[in-house]
Design an enzyme around this catalytic site. Structure first.
Site, PDB file in Angstrom:
ATOM      1  N   ASN A 351       0.828  -1.204   0.000  1.00 53.83           N
ATOM      2  CA  ASN A 351       0.000   0.000   0.000  1.00 53.83           C
ATOM      3  C   ASN A 351       0.863   1.255   0.000  1.00 53.83           C
ATOM      4  O   ASN A 351       0.896   2.016   0.965  1.00 53.83           O
ATOM      5  CB  ASN A 351      -0.939  -0.032   1.210  1.00 53.83           C
ATOM      6  N   GLY A 394      -2.452   1.417   4.857  1.00 49.85           N
ATOM      7  CA  GLY A 394      -1.141   2.036   4.772  1.00 49.85           C
ATOM      8  C   GLY A 394      -1.198   3.470   4.264  1.00 49.85           C
ATOM      9  O   GLY A 394      -2.259   4.102   4.246  1.00 49.85           O
ATOM     10  N   ARG A 396      -1.160   4.850   1.332  1.00 50.96           N
ATOM     11  CA  ARG A 396      -2.127   5.164   0.269  1.00 50.96           C
ATOM     12  C   ARG A 396      -3.533   5.218   0.837  1.00 50.96           C
ATOM     13  O   ARG A 396      -4.312   6.114   0.497  1.00 50.96           O
ATOM     14  CB  ARG A 396      -2.057   4.147  -0.876  1.00 50.96           C
ATOM     15  N   CYS A 397      -3.876   4.283   1.711  1.00 54.45           N
ATOM     16  CA  CYS A 397      -5.208   4.295   2.316  1.00 54.45           C
ATOM     17  C   CYS A 397      -5.461   5.570   3.106  1.00 54.45           C
ATOM     18  O   CYS A 397      -6.589   6.054   3.178  1.00 54.45           O
ATOM     19  CB  CYS A 397      -5.368   3.094   3.250  1.00 54.45           C
ATOM     20  N   MET A 398      -4.411   6.109   3.723  1.00 53.40           N
ATOM     21  CA  MET A 398      -4.565   7.267   4.603  1.00 53.40           C
ATOM     22  C   MET A 398      -4.587   8.594   3.857  1.00 53.40           C
ATOM     23  O   MET A 398      -4.628   9.650   4.501  1.00 53.40           O
ATOM     24  CB  MET A 398      -3.424   7.300   5.632  1.00 53.40           C
TER      25      MET A 398
END
EC number: 3.5.3.6
Length: 409
Positions: A351, A394, A396-398
């Site tokens: 991620n 991770g 990218r998710c955040m």
């Protein structure tokens, strides 16, 4: 007039990004409701906030403008009429469309300044915070032992999922599970009423008022005309067809690549197993590839608004074709080791947040994957991750990119 949202790739230099700093919603999670909240663990909030601040500083140090989701939401609700309308919708979606609880919650929330109200809604409202006279058996007896009138939103720091930027527009997502569906109501009001976005030509490729599910972790903008999306636990094929039709009708996007990944919690979104990090380089979790094969579908506009679909199984060849590259470098999570790869994938080793071509932000805990990225010529910025990673997401998710520079081909 330039749109305030402009994202035509996964890898163009990141200029503006939207984050959410974890707040008291994390502390309103306890073991009995982990499943209800879609979380596996409870981060220690003070350290999670320190780690998130380090993440934000890492981005700012690279010249990236950081916007905060809750602040944008409060700015969008500056008008009292808009604020009242929003609150009525939020209360209804929280299970309180009318009645004594609705009235008490509304009075309680309106007693706060707007930013405090937004923060409280995200944090959740406990029953012992307000006083109301119950007027029906249902209100007295239903979930009598449950402590919340309004559930917390502990996943809110994963800003990638309620919305996702594509070109000069955005998807405002109908998320899969009830625990997260209210998050995108904030997005709707940010786009409609925040001065940064309102009346600025932002296309809404798909709004949140659908029955079919989609989440931003499955949405990857590969180029200015190629869009990839996961068929996953969190995004349905029907939703993909809807977005494809909208993009083909009203944008420059002429290719959608739908990638079928396992429908499970460990691989809930495409970006947990596959991200773009350079013009011709991607991270990939080796367990999604069966001998290098995975069901992949190429969608193109057909006649009379129809969509043409081609089924393929060689992901590498599909990427080479749609991106017009002679060769694609698929870099395996954990160097493909049968123990290291699933361990680092569980901690979001795949991620990665790309902030410029060949330059990424990753969690420091995934040291095998990070070393391999460096061996493949990638510049890696590591961020702290002991507590943030407990949320199952991770870098990218955040992060929700708002503006990226266009690629120079």
């Amino acid at each position: 007039m330039q749109s305030p949202i402009h994202v035509t790739s996964e890898i163009g230099k990141l200029k503006t990004v939207m984050l959410h700093r974890p707040g008291h919603e994390i502390e309103n999670v306890y073991p009995d409701i982990l499943h209800r909240m879609l979380v596996d663990d409870i981060p220690y909030l003070p350290i999670a906030q320190e780690e998130h601040d380090y993440f934000a500083k890492t981005l700012k140090d690279q010249g990236i403008e950081v916007l905060y989701f809750a602040k944008l939401a409060a700015e969008a609700l500056a008008d009292d009429q808009v604020k009242n309308e929003f609150l009525e919708k939020m209360l209804a979606e929280s299970g309180h469309a009318a009645g004594a609880v609705h009235d008490a919650l509304k009075e309680y929330l309106l007693s706060m300044d707007t930013q405090a109200m937004v923060d409280k809604i995200i944090a959740g409202v406990r029953k012992d915070e307000i006083h109301t006279k119950f007027v029906s058996l249902a209100e007295m007896a239903e979930d009598a032992d449950y402590p919340f009138f309004m559930d917390p939103m502990p996943n809110a720091y994963f800003t990638r999922d309620p919305q996702a930027s594509i070109g000069d527009g955005i998807t405002i997502n109908h998320m899969t599970f009830k625990a997260r569906q209210r998050e995108s109501l904030f997005t709707e009001y940010i786009i409609k009423h925040n001065p940064r976005f309102a009346n600025k030509g932002v296309h809404v490729w798909r709004d949140r008022y659908h029955d079919t599910r989609i989440e931003g972790g499955d949405e990857l903008v590969l180029s200015d005309h190629v869009f990839a999306i996961g068929i996953s636990q969190r995004t349905s094929a029907d939703a993909i067809m809807d977005i494809a039709r909208n993009l083909f009708k009203d944008s420059n996007y002429d290719t959608v690549v739908a990638i079928h990944i396992p429908h499970n919690h460990a691989m809930m979104h495409l970006d947990t197993v596959f991200t773009m990090i350079n013009y011709d380089q991607f991270t990939v979790h080796p367990q999604i590839l069966d001998g290098g094969k995975i069901d992949t579908y190429i969608l193109h506009p057909g006649k009379d608004g129809e969509v043409e679909i081609q089924h393929r199984t060689d992901l590498q060849k599909v990427l080479e074709e749609v991106l017009d590259k002679p060769e694609i470098d698929l870099i395996p999570t954990g160097n493909g080791d049968p123990i290291v790869a699933p361990r680092e994938q569980w901690n979001d080793g795949s991620n990665t947040l790309t902030i410029a071509p060949g330059e990424v932000v990753t969690y420091d805990r995934n040291y095998v994957s990070n070393d391999l990225l460096r061996k493949h010529g990638i510049l890696v910025h590591e961020v702290r991750s002991s507590e943030l990673s407990r949320g199952r997401g991770g870098p990218r998710c955040m992060s929700c990119p708002i503006v990226r520079e266009d690629l120079k081909n």
